[in-house]
Design a protein around this motif. Structure first.
Motif, PDB file in Angstrom:
ATOM      1  N   ILE A 230       0.847  -1.194   0.000  1.00 59.20           N
ATOM      2  CA  ILE A 230       0.000   0.000   0.000  1.00 59.20           C
ATOM      3  C   ILE A 230       0.881   1.242   0.000  1.00 59.20           C
ATOM      4  O   ILE A 230       1.738   1.416   0.866  1.00 59.20           O
TER       5      ILE A 230
ATOM      6  N   ASP B  83      -7.689  -0.385   7.066  1.00 64.20           N
ATOM      7  CA  ASP B  83      -8.570   0.715   7.442  1.00 64.20           C
ATOM      8  C   ASP B  83      -7.823   1.786   8.234  1.00 64.20           C
ATOM      9  O   ASP B  83      -8.428   2.707   8.777  1.00 64.20           O
TER      10      ASP B  83
ATOM     11  N   GLU C 276     -11.284  -6.218  -4.956  1.00 65.04           N
ATOM     12  CA  GLU C 276     -12.451  -7.074  -4.752  1.00 65.04           C
ATOM     13  C   GLU C 276     -12.987  -7.609  -6.073  1.00 65.04           C
ATOM     14  O   GLU C 276     -13.398  -8.761  -6.176  1.00 65.04           O
TER      15      GLU C 276
ATOM     16  N   PHE D 267      -8.218  -5.123   2.890  1.00 60.06           N
ATOM     17  CA  PHE D 267      -7.690  -3.776   2.649  1.00 60.06           C
ATOM     18  C   PHE D 267      -7.582  -3.033   3.988  1.00 60.06           C
ATOM     19  O   PHE D 267      -8.505  -3.089   4.808  1.00 60.06           O
TER      20      PHE D 267
ATOM     21  N   VAL E 235      -9.890   5.068  -0.858  1.00 60.45           N
ATOM     22  CA  VAL E 235      -9.702   5.148   0.582  1.00 60.45           C
ATOM     23  C   VAL E 235      -8.549   6.106   0.843  1.00 60.45           C
ATOM     24  O   VAL E 235      -7.488   5.995   0.221  1.00 60.45           O
TER      25      VAL E 235
ATOM     26  N   ASN F 155      -7.492   0.475  -6.521  1.00 64.59           N
ATOM     27  CA  ASN F 155      -8.212   0.802  -5.286  1.00 64.59           C
ATOM     28  C   ASN F 155      -8.816  -0.460  -4.671  1.00 64.59           C
ATOM     29  O   ASN F 155      -8.677  -1.564  -5.208  1.00 64.59           O
ATOM     30  N   ARG F 156      -9.499  -0.281  -3.552  1.00 62.91           N
ATOM     31  CA  ARG F 156     -10.100  -1.408  -2.834  1.00 62.91           C
ATOM     32  C   ARG F 156     -11.115  -2.155  -3.693  1.00 62.91           C
ATOM     33  O   ARG F 156     -11.150  -3.391  -3.714  1.00 62.91           O
ATOM     34  N   ASP F 157     -11.939  -1.419  -4.435  1.00 67.57           N
ATOM     35  CA  ASP F 157     -12.968  -2.062  -5.254  1.00 67.57           C
ATOM     36  C   ASP F 157     -12.357  -2.929  -6.356  1.00 67.57           C
ATOM     37  O   ASP F 157     -12.893  -3.989  -6.697  1.00 67.57           O
TER      38      ASP F 157
END
Length: 726
Positions: free
Chosen positions: A377, A452, A413, A450, A470, A408-410
């Motif tokens: 990251i 937080d 996923e 991911f 994020v 990104n996070r999406d």
């Protein structure tokens, strides 16, 4: 040499690479300076030095005692070629990757020119060769100067080297056109020569390249020469120690940028023209006609250039070239389309980096399989957490790829990727690596979680409503953001503070000298402390402080861009300053915009500025710590009012609104005319509007202008204003 960005490396990996670079560069210094038998080109040597410097700036505490920058007699990381300022900027091209992108480009051209339905747009189409851009200046038909593109404004003088390329005539004359008939759909007849119809000054622009067979031959020759050299020295031959070129483009670039033109003469370079720059006159009214003249003067041009009037013909030609790509004697990466009529090109003009009248239709990316070894990251200057995939190195389209952004996070996923997965990788547009597919998605393993919290400062990391990114909430307390924001502020695109590079910024942050942009202008209070630090001498400190002082009156748009406010890039910063002229005025409006819809509409009405930018400005000035940072900065700097250089006109400094249907031009062209005349083109009528240009069908805007007593004129009257400005 590693291709991984320094910021992507761990400290241990960076230390190991610096050790290897120190040894390699020391070896080549000895070969060059002491033994007069270099094994690599100047360009390759400069690349080693540049990599070493980038690593030292990223990791200042890892600078070695045997660093190349500490050795007497070490070569500096600069080109041996002198610099040339182009008479006309050499732009890059916008890219399209799908048929729909090209259809939309044609539609944009039609809208901008306000063409009636059914009027064809003639377009030239030619293969986009993968070479090194070069400009050839001819005066009275004789070659007087050759330069690389560089950054588009300043290139390198390669005249002596270009004279060694057989394809390039020293004197223009009658030549055989190389625009030949092909089996492309609806081919255009071969071009006719134009003899000695040569302008007084004419700059030919094109690509220096190396054919695939010549590239293989060059690498084979380098290997054979290495064997022969080993035999002479009576040592074992090690093929791994022979530096070969990675691909034909690199071979062409390294060969053209040689300090010694005799080296270039031994390299099998070729050239073909794809356009022109400065010209005392243009021998034709279309691209096709001018390229015919260039070909007739003896300069090679693409044998696949054709002229078409329909999108289907263009796409058929694209697919024909794509099908032949692998068997072509040279590397190409797409097809270039250009609006054929030169008068239309002049009307279309340019955007920030590229012409509106041309586009490159890129071929689909090449693909390869490899293993995703890890996910790291990275924290950007705006706090965005970006996942980076670390790959087992794999060659894709001739380039070794070891890192890939996962966005990104999406996206993680969506792909379902985890360390250890087998993935399909491609280089989008043959440039940016990306993961196309997770080939082991169904394997049973724990999903990637991911973070937080920020990996740099442990502040909470969240995604705002409606956003996928994020972001760390730490701001300037986050080391990653502080360093990158200050580096951005001092960077060439922003304030361009000479001598304040990333290495110095990191050092000053660590020492506690700077923590905000305003602190940079207080560095003079730390002069004695800086002098006491290793590597700083009185001259270098005073030069730095003098460079900082010069920026107290820096351009307001650069200052605004340098603050790194989200969604405000270089062009948007200029658009804002064109409208508000001073930073205090901008701050006043942006502060009020959060709670006042009318004020927010005033911002969104600025041409090129929309609701996203208005919201970003309002959010920035709503935060007390941002406002404190802003006020602190303005206490140290006094930028002059922002002035746009324009032609003298009766509308200079006024706000103009176009409404209704314009019949002789598009809305975009009208706005471009207004800005060129020094006016502000707005999208809505208010009390601050000075002039409304109304076409047929003008409705509420014209009504409001009448109610407010604002002058309203028709399109013909506007044309007279433009004509009067010259």
């Amino acid at each position: 040499m590693s291709t991984i960005e320094p910021t992507d490396l761990s400290k241990a990996d960076a230390a190991n690479e610096l050790m290897r670079l120190a040894r390699i560069i020391a070896k080549h210094n000895k070969l060059y300076h002491a033994e007069d038998s270099p094994e690599i080109s100047d360009a390759e040597y400069d690349a080693l030095i540049k990599r070493n410097n980038a690593l030292e700036e990223a990791f200042p505490d890892l600078v070695r005692d045997d660093s190349p920058n500490k050795q007497v007699g070490a070569a500096v990381a600069s080109s041996p070629l002198s610099k040339i300022t182009h008479a006309q900027r050499m732009y890059s091209l916008d890219n399209g990757f799908a048929d729909e992108d090209i259809a939309e480009w044609i539609a944009r051209v039609r809208r901008f020119l306000n063409l009636p339905e059914g009027e064809p747009v003639a377009v030239t189409a030619e293969d986009k060769i993968d070479g090194l851009s070069c400009a050839l200046r001819y005066e009275k038909g004789e070659l007087v100067l050759a330069a690389t593109r560089g950054d588009g404004q300043i290139g390198e003088d390669v005249t002596a080297n270009v004279r060694m390329i057989a394809d390039i005539p020293q004197v223009l004359g009658i030549g055989e056109s190389s625009l030949l008939q092909t089996d492309s759909p609806t081919p255009t007849p071969p071009l006719k020569g134009r003899g000695y119809d040569i302008p007084e000054v004419f700059e030919v622009r094109g690509e220096v390249y190396m054919a695939k067979s010549d590239f293989i031959g060059l690498n084979t020759r380098l290997m054979e020469e290495g064997k022969a050299d080993a035999a002479v020295k009576n040592i074992d031959f090690d093929p791994a120690k022979i530096r070969q070129f990675a691909n034909p483009r690199n071979a062409a670039a390294g060969s053209l940028r040689q300090k010694d033109a005799n080296v270039t003469a031994k390299r099998p370079l070729k050239f073909w023209a794809h356009g022109w720059g400065e010209a005392s006159s243009e021998p034709g009214e279309t691209v096709f006609d001018v390229m015919a003249s260039i070909a007739s003067w003896g300069i090679p041009v693409s044998p696949l250039m054709q002229r078409f009037e329909t999108l289907d013909q263009m796409l058929d030609h694209y697919r024909h070239i794509e099908a032949e790509r692998a068997d072509m004697p040279y590397d190409i990466d797409g097809v270039v389309y250009k609006v054929d009529r030169l008068d239309w090109q002049k009307r279309l003009g340019f955007v920030a980096k590229s012409p509106r009248w041309a586009i490159a239709h890129k071929f689909p990316a090449e693909q390869a399989q490899t293993t995703l070894e890890n996910i790291d990251i990275q924290v950007g200057r705006t706090g965005k957490l970006t996942p980076v995939g670390r790959l087992k190195p794999v060659t894709v389209g001739g380039v070794v790829v070891s890192n890939v952004t996962l966005h990104n996070r999406d996206e993680i996923e969506r792909l379902g990727v985890r360390p250890g997965d087998r993935v399909l990788v491609q280089r989008a547009g043959d440039v940016i690596p990306q993961v196309v597919e997770n080939l082991t998605r169904d394997d049973v393993r724990e999903p990637y979680v991911f973070p937080d919290h920020c990996p740099e400062c442990n502040s909470e990391a969240v995604a705002q409503e409606g956003e996928v990114d994020v972001r760390c909430t730490g701001g300037l307390i986050c080391p990653a953001q502080r360093f990158q924001r200050l580096a951005h502020f001092a960077s060439r695109a922003a304030l361009d503070i000479d001598g304040l590079g990333e290495k110095s910024i990191a050092e000053f942050i660590e020492a506690g000298f700077i923590g905000s942009p305003a602190d940079i202008f207080r560095l003079h209070t730390h002069r004695a402390a800086i002098l006491a630090r290793d590597g700083w001498q009185e001259k270098s400190v005073d030069n730095l402080l003098a460079a900082v002082e010069k920026k107290r009156s820096a351009d307001a748009a650069r200052l605004l861009f340098g603050l790194g406010i989200r969604h405000i890039g270089v062009v948007t910063a200029r658009d804002l300053m064109k409208n508000f002229t001073t930073l205090p005025k901008l701050a006043e409006v942006a502060t009020a915009a959060r709670d006042d819809e009318a004020v927010r509409e005033e911002i969104t009405a600025i041409d090129g500025v929309g609701p996203t930018v208005a919201e970003a400005l309002a959010d920035f000035f709503h935060e007390p710590h941002n406002r404190a940072l802003w006020d602190d900065l303005l206490s140290e700097v006094t930028p002059p009012d922002y002035i746009v250089e324009t032609r003298d006109s009766k509308v200079a400094g006024k706000t103009v609104v176009f409404t209704g249907k314009l019949e002789t031009m598009s809305r975009d062209e009208a706005k471009a005319q207004a800005e060129a005349l020094g006016a502000k083109a707005s999208g809505s009528v208010s009390a601050k509007t000075d002039l409304v240009v109304a076409g047929p069908g003008a409705g509420s805007k014209m009504k409001k202008a009448t109610e407010l007593g604002i002058e309203v004129i028709d399109e013909a009257a506007w044309a007279e204003i433009v004509k009067a400005a010259g």
